[in-house]
Design an enzyme around this catalytic site. Structure first.
Site, PDB file in Angstrom:
ATOM      1  N   HIS A  16       0.827  -1.201   0.000  1.00  0.00           N
ATOM      2  CA  HIS A  16       0.000   0.000   0.000  1.00  0.00           C
ATOM      3  C   HIS A  16       0.870   1.263   0.000  1.00  0.00           C
ATOM      4  O   HIS A  16       1.633   1.492   0.932  1.00  0.00           O
ATOM      5  CB  HIS A  16      -0.894  -0.040   1.242  1.00  0.00           C
ATOM      6  N   ARG A  17       0.785   2.046  -1.062  1.00  0.00           N
ATOM      7  CA  ARG A  17       1.607   3.253  -1.237  1.00  0.00           C
ATOM      8  C   ARG A  17       3.099   2.903  -1.208  1.00  0.00           C
ATOM      9  O   ARG A  17       3.929   3.661  -0.705  1.00  0.00           O
ATOM     10  CB  ARG A  17       1.283   4.311  -0.186  1.00  0.00           C
ATOM     11  N   GLU A  43       0.349  -0.642  -4.782  1.00  0.00           N
ATOM     12  CA  GLU A  43      -0.719   0.340  -4.975  1.00  0.00           C
ATOM     13  C   GLU A  43      -0.185   1.736  -4.736  1.00  0.00           C
ATOM     14  O   GLU A  43       0.674   1.947  -3.878  1.00  0.00           O
ATOM     15  CB  GLU A  43      -1.868   0.053  -3.993  1.00  0.00           C
ATOM     16  N   ASP A  45      -1.296   6.280  -5.596  1.00  0.00           N
ATOM     17  CA  ASP A  45      -2.335   7.260  -5.929  1.00  0.00           C
ATOM     18  C   ASP A  45      -1.786   8.305  -6.901  1.00  0.00           C
ATOM     19  O   ASP A  45      -0.629   8.723  -6.783  1.00  0.00           O
ATOM     20  CB  ASP A  45      -2.790   7.969  -4.659  1.00  0.00           C
ATOM     21  N   HIS A  58      -0.815  10.748  -2.159  1.00  0.00           N
ATOM     22  CA  HIS A  58      -2.151  10.366  -1.707  1.00  0.00           C
ATOM     23  C   HIS A  58      -3.084  11.557  -1.542  1.00  0.00           C
ATOM     24  O   HIS A  58      -4.206  11.553  -2.041  1.00  0.00           O
ATOM     25  CB  HIS A  58      -2.070   9.595  -0.386  1.00  0.00           C
ATOM     26  N   GLU A 118      -4.538   4.152  -8.309  1.00  0.00           N
ATOM     27  CA  GLU A 118      -5.782   4.771  -7.862  1.00  0.00           C
ATOM     28  C   GLU A 118      -5.861   6.199  -8.399  1.00  0.00           C
ATOM     29  O   GLU A 118      -4.981   7.015  -8.133  1.00  0.00           O
ATOM     30  CB  GLU A 118      -5.895   4.801  -6.340  1.00  0.00           C
ATOM     31  N   LYS A 120      -7.089   9.639  -8.038  1.00  0.00           N
ATOM     32  CA  LYS A 120      -7.589  10.427  -6.906  1.00  0.00           C
ATOM     33  C   LYS A 120      -8.392  11.627  -7.398  1.00  0.00           C
ATOM     34  O   LYS A 120      -8.037  12.783  -7.162  1.00  0.00           O
ATOM     35  CB  LYS A 120      -6.420  10.876  -6.024  1.00  0.00           C
ATOM     36  N   ASP A 238       0.323  -1.813   4.581  1.00  0.00           N
ATOM     37  CA  ASP A 238       1.488  -0.937   4.740  1.00  0.00           C
ATOM     38  C   ASP A 238       2.710  -1.728   5.172  1.00  0.00           C
ATOM     39  O   ASP A 238       3.818  -1.488   4.697  1.00  0.00           O
ATOM     40  CB  ASP A 238       1.217   0.126   5.804  1.00  0.00           C
TER      41      ASP A 238
END
Length: 243
Positions: A16-17, A43, A45, A58, A118, A120, A238
């Site tokens: 995640h990120r 992943e 953003d 993000h 993603e 945003k 994370d």
């Protein structure tokens, strides 16, 4: 390649990120370290700058993850790159810049990971962002490894018109009535939900009916095992080394 996932968890893990528990989220070092991991995916953003450049961050504002202030949409790429996006996390990461989408895709181009982008655009619409992202995916020849997700389902529909051969996923913060009918309107490949919705009957029925469900954000081994038992396809994490 480092393998950090324990053997008892067989489900897909998505960084995640990037590797955001140990490195500043959505920075090149977080992605470079994630690329070394034996996990299924990564992943991140994407926002659009004032001069129509795709950047990976993000928040709509840079306040939380940099030494600057203001909205991404109000600054050019050059202006954004003048700020430090690493020191907020730890002094040793000082000097990390906001990365462009192209820079992040370069990190993963020759790796195995599925790449969840993603969009945003749920706060600001960012006109044209879907086409710009599609252009980058095509330039890197990553159509078969990308998942496009967004809380802005109109953005998902626009992207599908531009690049129908790329996987898309609807992001939900809360569930809707007639969920499977709603998913069918978009013809999406998956849905991404908060992990605590995984046990809801509407989600369990969707899984039984073949809907791919991925859950965010799971940083606990017990919860990861619960999601696996419930039939959730993947979890966003994370810490990555859950298990």
């Amino acid at each position: 390649m480092r393998t950090l996932i324990k053997a008892e968890i067989k489900m897909n893990i998505i960084a995640h990120r990037g590797y955001s528990a140990k490195y500043p989220e959505n920075t090149l070092i977080a992605f470079q370290e994630a690329a070394k991991l034996d996990v299924w995916g990564v992943e991140f953003d994407v926002h659009l700058t004032k001069d129509n450049q795709l950047v990976v961050i993000h928040d709509e504002k840079i306040n939380r993850t940099s030494n600057g202030k203001g909205f991404v949409k109000d600054m050019t790429l050059e202006e954004l790159q003048a700020f430090d996006f690493g020191a907020w996390f730890a002094p040793e990461f000082a000097g990390q810049q906001i990365p462009t989408l192209a820079e992040v895709l370069t990190v993963f181009k020759n790796e195995h990971h599925q790449i969840n982008i993603e969009i945003k655009s749920d706060i600001f619409e960012y006109p044209g962002i879907e086409a710009l992202i599609a252009n980058e995916i095509h330039a890197f020849n990553l159509e078969d490894r990308v998942i496009i997700s967004s809380f802005n389902h109109e953005s998902i529909a626009r992207f599908q018109q531009i690049m129908p051969n790329v996987e898309t996923a609807l992001l939900f913060a809360s569930l809707v009535l007639n969920l499977e009918e709603y998913i069918g309107l978009f013809g999406c490949d998956a849905i991404h939900i908060p992990y605590h919705h995984g046990m809801r009957s509407i989600i369990q029925q969707a899984i039984k009916n073949g809907v791919t469900v991925r859950a965010y954000t799971v940083n606990n081994a017990k919860i990861a095992r619960q999601m696996e038992a419930l039939g959730v396809d993947a979890v966003f994490s994370d810490v990555v080394e859950i298990g």
